[in-house]
Write an enzyme that holds these catalytic residues in place. Structure first.
Site, mmCIF file in Angstrom:
data_model
loop_
_atom_site.group_PDB
_atom_site.id
_atom_site.type_symbol
_atom_site.label_atom_id
_atom_site.label_comp_id
_atom_site.label_asym_id
_atom_site.label_seq_id
_atom_site.Cartn_x
_atom_site.Cartn_y
_atom_site.Cartn_z
ATOM 1 N N HIS A 21 -8.335 -12.079 7.728
ATOM 2 C CA HIS A 21 -8.264 -11.402 9.027
ATOM 3 C C HIS A 21 -7.668 -12.302 10.103
ATOM 4 O O HIS A 21 -7.015 -11.824 11.034
ATOM 5 C CB HIS A 21 -9.646 -10.884 9.438
ATOM 6 C CG HIS A 21 -10.110 -9.747 8.575
ATOM 7 N ND1 HIS A 21 -11.026 -9.901 7.572
ATOM 8 C CD2 HIS A 21 -9.734 -8.442 8.554
ATOM 9 C CE1 HIS A 21 -11.208 -8.732 6.973
ATOM 10 N NE2 HIS A 21 -10.434 -7.830 7.547
ATOM 11 N N GLU A 125 -19.503 -10.297 8.273
ATOM 12 C CA GLU A 125 -18.871 -9.077 7.733
ATOM 13 C C GLU A 125 -19.789 -7.857 7.842
ATOM 14 O O GLU A 125 -19.299 -6.826 8.329
ATOM 15 C CB GLU A 125 -18.440 -9.314 6.280
ATOM 16 C CG GLU A 125 -17.666 -8.130 5.750
ATOM 17 C CD GLU A 125 -17.181 -8.317 4.320
ATOM 18 O OE1 GLU A 125 -17.456 -9.353 3.702
ATOM 19 O OE2 GLU A 125 -16.537 -7.387 3.838
ATOM 20 N N HIS A 140 -19.469 -6.956 12.007
ATOM 21 C CA HIS A 140 -18.136 -6.400 11.794
ATOM 22 C C HIS A 140 -18.186 -4.961 11.271
ATOM 23 O O HIS A 140 -17.523 -4.073 11.807
ATOM 24 C CB HIS A 140 -17.361 -7.326 10.847
ATOM 25 C CG HIS A 140 -16.253 -6.672 10.109
ATOM 26 N ND1 HIS A 140 -16.429 -6.136 8.849
ATOM 27 C CD2 HIS A 140 -14.969 -6.437 10.445
ATOM 28 C CE1 HIS A 140 -15.278 -5.619 8.453
ATOM 29 N NE2 HIS A 140 -14.374 -5.782 9.395
ATOM 30 N N HIS A 144 -16.979 -1.498 13.237
ATOM 31 C CA HIS A 144 -16.036 -0.519 12.675
ATOM 32 C C HIS A 144 -16.603 0.894 12.846
ATOM 33 O O HIS A 144 -15.893 1.820 13.227
ATOM 34 C CB HIS A 144 -15.825 -0.778 11.176
ATOM 35 C CG HIS A 144 -14.619 -1.621 10.872
ATOM 36 N ND1 HIS A 144 -13.399 -1.072 10.559
ATOM 37 C CD2 HIS A 144 -14.451 -2.956 10.833
ATOM 38 C CE1 HIS A 144 -12.526 -2.049 10.328
ATOM 39 N NE2 HIS A 144 -13.137 -3.207 10.491
ATOM 40 N N HIS A 180 -10.807 -7.299 15.449
ATOM 41 C CA HIS A 180 -10.649 -8.514 14.645
ATOM 42 C C HIS A 180 -10.248 -9.720 15.482
ATOM 43 O O HIS A 180 -10.501 -10.858 15.083
ATOM 44 C CB HIS A 180 -9.736 -8.262 13.447
ATOM 45 C CG HIS A 180 -10.517 -7.667 12.313
ATOM 46 N ND1 HIS A 180 -11.345 -8.430 11.525
ATOM 47 C CD2 HIS A 180 -10.679 -6.385 11.909
ATOM 48 C CE1 HIS A 180 -11.961 -7.645 10.657
ATOM 49 N NE2 HIS A 180 -11.576 -6.391 10.867
#
Ligand SMILES: [Cu+2]
Length: 449
Positions: A21, A125, A140, A144, A180
């Site tokens: 990323h 993550e 993360h 999302h 990101h």
């Protein structure tokens, strides 16, 4: 799908999450700068999401992907609130500032070392390998989902999830890169809290890189060229598959960024026989304001173009490497029709170690611009004997796109931290540049209409 019984163990997976990323966000900024746009700003859960987005795509059964209006604010969902996610973010930032993670068994795990980024990647993550999912949550993944469902947070209108909830579609949404960028800044805070590499850690004794250049056949030295080509996508698997309906060919023509293949040329003097690992990186020389980039800004932006091993003989060595062999990229995927044809002719083989992810090869170079955009190409040579994670021949083919995808069913062959030597801060640039196994040049990327 990470169950042990599926044997999908991926070594350094948390670090790879950071690194892939990191490269994607940087690479996206290169395109922004090529198009006279500023680099992406990081997402902030307290501020409206500036850009709205309409995906222009539909699910097969659940209707259109939802769109997001401009300046939408983050909304609580039934199972996670915006505050929850902000707490997770703060706990992760605290862990970085303190230099250790709190394991769910009560232990403190030191992250002020080379392996710290891996544990950090797993909790950010978060993956099933997170050492404390109830405390660090899943910053993360939840971000999302917050983005994906922001248009119908209470599921009042029964909208399906947005593009951000699927790997295949997430990068369509510009908010992907804002998110990101935020995550990448967190990793940067960790990486830059580690001590800079010492002269000894950077050196490759007896090896001097004396010249770096690139050649596009038929053009002047250090000139690289990009263009848009016309590509026909095979869409036949998107058609009605009812029995009794005959098959027809259907394709969509799109313009895609591509480039002229080129060769890297390196001159190296070696005192003895060695095997070198050659690490090649690229970053823009100037920032959005037209100022020469600050060294600190530029080093964090370097994107890996290639990583390969080469034998050095005592004396002068001329190394030529084709851009087509990049360790960062993969070729175009096969279309549905081609897969079917190869399957019926018996040509399609299952390759246990073949990786199917990576940066598309045609996008190896950023677009640049019509007048030529200057980039800095840097090369760093390290000693294969020091870097190898296990005994293997330097020529062992570890498959495509090691730099983006790591290895499957195998150890990661390169012991160095991903992105070495630009993963850490550099305090003394004069000393860094004086390292004899380091070299750089400026290249001009010209976009042809
Ligand atoms: Cu993501």
């Amino acid at each position: 799908w990470w169950k042990d019984e599926y044997e999908h163990k991926k070594e350094r997976k948390g670090e790879l999450f950071y690194y892939v990323h990191h490269q994607m966000t940087n690479r996206f900024d290169f395109e922004r700068l090529s198009n006279y746009l500023p680099v992406v700003g990081a997402l902030d859960f307290d501020k409206p999401i500036v850009e709205g987005f309409r995906p222009h795509t539909t699910y097969k059964f659940e209707g259109e992907f939802p769109f997001r209006a401009d300046k939408q604010k983050f909304q609580d969902l039934s199972f996670v609130s915006v505050d929850d996610v902000k707490y997770y973010e703060q706990r992760i930032k605290d862990a970085i500032a303190q230099g250790y993670l709190q394991h769910s068994d009560g232990q403190q795990i030191n992250i002020n070392n080379t392996d710290g980024v891996n544990a950090l990647g797993e909790i950010i993550e978060a993956s099933t390998m997170s050492i404390n999912p109830s405390y660090y949550g899943s910053l993360h993944n939840l971000a999302h989902i917050l983005l994906s469902r922001v248009s119908d947070p209470q599921h009042k209108y029964g909208l399906p999830p947005g593009v951000m909830e699927h790997f295949e579609t997430a990068t369509r949404d510009p908010a992907f890169f804002r998110l990101h960028k935020k995550i990448n800044n967190i990793f940067k805070a960790h990486k830059h809290s580690l001590p800079p590499y010492t002269h000894d850690e950077l050196s490759f004794h007896g090896v001097t890189l004396t010249d770096v250049s690139v050649i596009t056949p038929g053009h002047s030295k250090n000139e690289l060229y990009t263009f848009f080509d016309q590509f026909d996508f095979d869409l036949s698997n998107g058609l009605d598959s009812s029995t009794g309906v005959s098959e027809v060919d259907i394709k969509a023509r799109v313009s895609r960024l591509n480039h002229n293949p080129f060769d890297y040329k390196f001159k190296v003097y070696s005192d003895n026989s060695h095997t070198a690992v050659v690490r090649v990186f690229l970053a823009p020389t100037y920032n959005y304001y037209g100022q020469m980039m600050d060294d600190h800004e530029q080093t964090w932006l370097f994107v890996e173009m290639d990583r390969f091993t080469t034998k050095l003989i005592p004396g002068d060595n001329d190394i030529t490497r084709s851009s087509k062999d990049s360790s960062a990229t993969i070729p175009d995927r096969m279309g549905f029709k081609e897969i079917k044809e190869k399957l019926s002719s018996g040509e399609l083989k299952y390759e246990h170690k073949k990786r199917h992810c990576g940066h598309p090869h045609r996008m190896l170079l950023p677009k640049g611009n019509e007048n030529g955009m200057q980039f800095t190409l840097v090369v760093f040579l390290t000693d294969f004997e020091q870097d190898k994670a296990y005994e293997h021949e330097p020529t062992t083919n570890v498959g495509n796109s090691l730099s983006y995808c790591g290895t499957v069913h195998d150890m990661y062959p390169d012991k160095k931290p991903m992105g070495f030597p630009f993963d850490r801060r550099i305090d003394d640039f004069d000393e860094f540049i004086s390292t004899q196994n380091f070299g750089y040049t400026h290249v001009n990327i010209v976009h042809k209409k």
